[in-house]
Design a protein around this motif. Structure first.
Motif, mmCIF file in Angstrom:
data_model
loop_
_atom_site.group_PDB
_atom_site.id
_atom_site.type_symbol
_atom_site.label_atom_id
_atom_site.label_comp_id
_atom_site.label_asym_id
_atom_site.label_seq_id
_atom_site.Cartn_x
_atom_site.Cartn_y
_atom_site.Cartn_z
ATOM 1 N N ILE A 62 0.761 -1.535 0.548
ATOM 2 C CA ILE A 62 0.167 0.137 -0.086
ATOM 3 C C ILE A 62 0.926 1.082 -0.397
ATOM 4 C CG2 ILE A 62 -1.621 1.466 1.141
ATOM 5 C CD1 ILE A 62 -2.895 -1.243 -0.036
ATOM 6 N N GLN A 63 2.233 1.064 0.817
ATOM 7 C CA GLN A 63 2.376 2.352 0.989
ATOM 8 C C GLN A 63 4.158 2.062 1.613
ATOM 9 O OE1 GLN A 63 0.592 5.713 3.699
ATOM 10 N NE2 GLN A 63 2.890 6.640 4.041
ATOM 11 N N LEU A 108 4.084 -0.589 4.273
ATOM 12 C CA LEU A 108 2.406 -1.225 4.630
ATOM 13 C C LEU A 108 1.891 -2.215 3.831
ATOM 14 C CD1 LEU A 108 0.134 -0.364 6.418
ATOM 15 C CD2 LEU A 108 -0.692 1.734 5.208
ATOM 16 N N VAL A 109 1.480 -2.949 4.436
ATOM 17 C CA VAL A 109 1.044 -4.244 3.086
ATOM 18 C C VAL A 109 -0.158 -4.478 3.962
ATOM 19 C CG1 VAL A 109 1.605 -6.509 2.572
ATOM 20 C CG2 VAL A 109 3.695 -5.560 3.654
ATOM 21 N N GLU A 149 -4.964 -2.375 10.589
ATOM 22 C CA GLU A 149 -6.263 -2.249 10.592
ATOM 23 C C GLU A 149 -6.556 -3.299 10.336
ATOM 24 O OE1 GLU A 149 -8.370 2.011 9.613
ATOM 25 O OE2 GLU A 149 -6.824 2.038 7.499
ATOM 26 N N ALA A 150 -8.150 -3.132 10.832
ATOM 27 C CA ALA A 150 -8.682 -4.760 9.271
ATOM 28 C C ALA A 150 -9.776 -4.013 9.100
ATOM 29 C CB ALA A 150 -8.761 -5.595 10.564
ATOM 30 N N TRP A 204 -9.886 -8.462 5.026
ATOM 31 C CA TRP A 204 -8.587 -7.777 4.910
ATOM 32 C C TRP A 204 -8.050 -7.078 5.628
ATOM 33 C CZ3 TRP A 204 -7.763 -2.343 6.580
ATOM 34 C CH2 TRP A 204 -9.403 -1.585 6.067
ATOM 35 N N PHE A 205 -6.388 -7.165 5.949
ATOM 36 C CA PHE A 205 -5.762 -6.441 7.405
ATOM 37 C C PHE A 205 -4.699 -5.609 6.851
ATOM 38 C CE2 PHE A 205 -3.961 -10.915 7.924
ATOM 39 C CZ PHE A 205 -2.631 -10.327 8.196
ATOM 40 N N THR A 206 -4.245 -4.995 7.388
ATOM 41 C CA THR A 206 -3.030 -3.935 7.054
ATOM 42 C C THR A 206 -2.008 -4.234 8.487
ATOM 43 O OG1 THR A 206 -3.384 -2.295 8.462
ATOM 44 C CG2 THR A 206 -3.866 -2.374 5.949
#
Length: 228
Positions: A127-128, A135-136, A190-191, A204-206
Motif C-alpha cells: 500500500i505504501q 505498509l502491506v 487495521e482490519a 483484510w488487515f494491514t
C-alpha cells in the motif's frame, strides 16, 4: 483428546460406521475446544498487554504456503480452489510471521467455511513504502454467502457472529476476527471487510513491516498450493 481419537482411528481401522462416526465427532469437538481455549488465551493476553510481537526476517511465500496447506483438506471437500497474488510486495520482509499467519488463517478458515463452491483468493499488496517501512495489506476474498451491510460493523468484536442461525449452521465463536483486528492494531495497521449479500466477502488487515535481509530467490519452503 483429539490425539487419542486419531490414534484409535489409526490402530482400529475396522471400526463399525457408528463407532467411526463417534470417534470423528470426538476428534472434531476436541479440536474446536482446543482452538477456543487458544483464542481465549490470546484475547486475554492482548487485553492485558502481555502479547508481544517478534521482529524477524521471513519469506512471504512461506506464509501463504502454510495457509493453503492448513486449509487444503477442508477446501477439497467442497472442491474449492485457491488463487494467490503477492503483487509487488518484497519476497523477504521483517516482522512477526507467526502473528501474520494466525491472522490470515483466521480469515482463510472463515472463507472456506462460508464458501460452497468456486475459488478463494489470498492477496498481499504493498500500500505504501516510506524508507524501510512498508505498509502491506493482506486480503482473503471468498465466494460465500456475503453479509448484510448493517451486520458489518459488529463482526470484529469478540464473540460476535452474524446471527444465531449462522452459529448453528457453521459453528465458530466469533473470536477469530476480533483477534485479527487486535493483531493488526499491534502491527500498526487495521482490519476491515467489504461484502455483498449473496456475492461473497473480502476480509483484510494491514501491517507495517520492513524489508527483510533474506537472499533474493531463496525460499523457506516450496510447493505453493494453488488449488485443492
Amino acid at each position: 483428546i483429539a490425539g487419542l481419537a486419531k490414534t484409535i482411528k489409526q490402530e482400529a481401522p475396522n471400526l463399525s460406521n457408528g463407532a467411526q462416526n463417534r470417534v470423528n465427532l470426538i476428534e472434531s469437538t476436541a479440536k474446536r475446544l482446543g482452538n477456543l481455549v487458544n483464542d481465549i488465551l490470546d484475547i486475554s493476553k492482548i487485553e492485558a498487554g502481555k502479547l508481544t510481537l517478534e521482529n524477524v526476517d521471513f519469506h512471504l511465500d512461506a506464509i501463504f504456503d502454510h495457509i493453503t496447506s492448513m486449509l487444503r483438506e477442508q477446501a477439497k471437500e467442497k472442491e474449492l480452489t485457491f488463487e494467490i497474488d503477492l503483487d509487488s510486495v518484497p519476497e523477504w520482509l521483517r516482522g512477526d510471521p507467526t502473528r501474520i499467519r494466525q491472522a490470515l488463517l483466521n480469515l482463510g478458515t472463515n472463507a472456506v467455511k462460508f464458501s460452497e463452491q468456486g475459488g478463494i483468493s489470498l492477496r498481499a499488496t504493498k500500500i505504501q513504502e516510506q524508507g524501510d517501512e512498508i505498509l502491506v495489506r493482506f486480503e482473503v476474498q471468498d465466494c460465500g454467502i456475503g453479509i448484510e451491510p448493517n451486520k458489518l460493523s459488529s463482526l470484529f468484536q469478540a464473540f460476535e457472529q452474524i446471527d444465531a442461525s449462522t452459529t448453528r449452521k457453521f459453528g465458530g465463536t466469533g473470536l477469530g476476527l476480533a483477534i485479527t483486528r487486535y493483531l493488526a492494531d499491534m502491527m500498526g495497521g487495521e482490519a476491515g471487510v467489504e461484502s455483498e449479500l449473496g456475492k461473497g466477502s473480502a476480509f483484510w488487515f494491514t501491517a507495517k513491516l520492513t524489508r527483510g535481509l533474506g537472499i533474493p530467490g531463496v525460499r523457506e519452503t516450496t510447493n505453493r498450493i494453488t488449488d485443492a
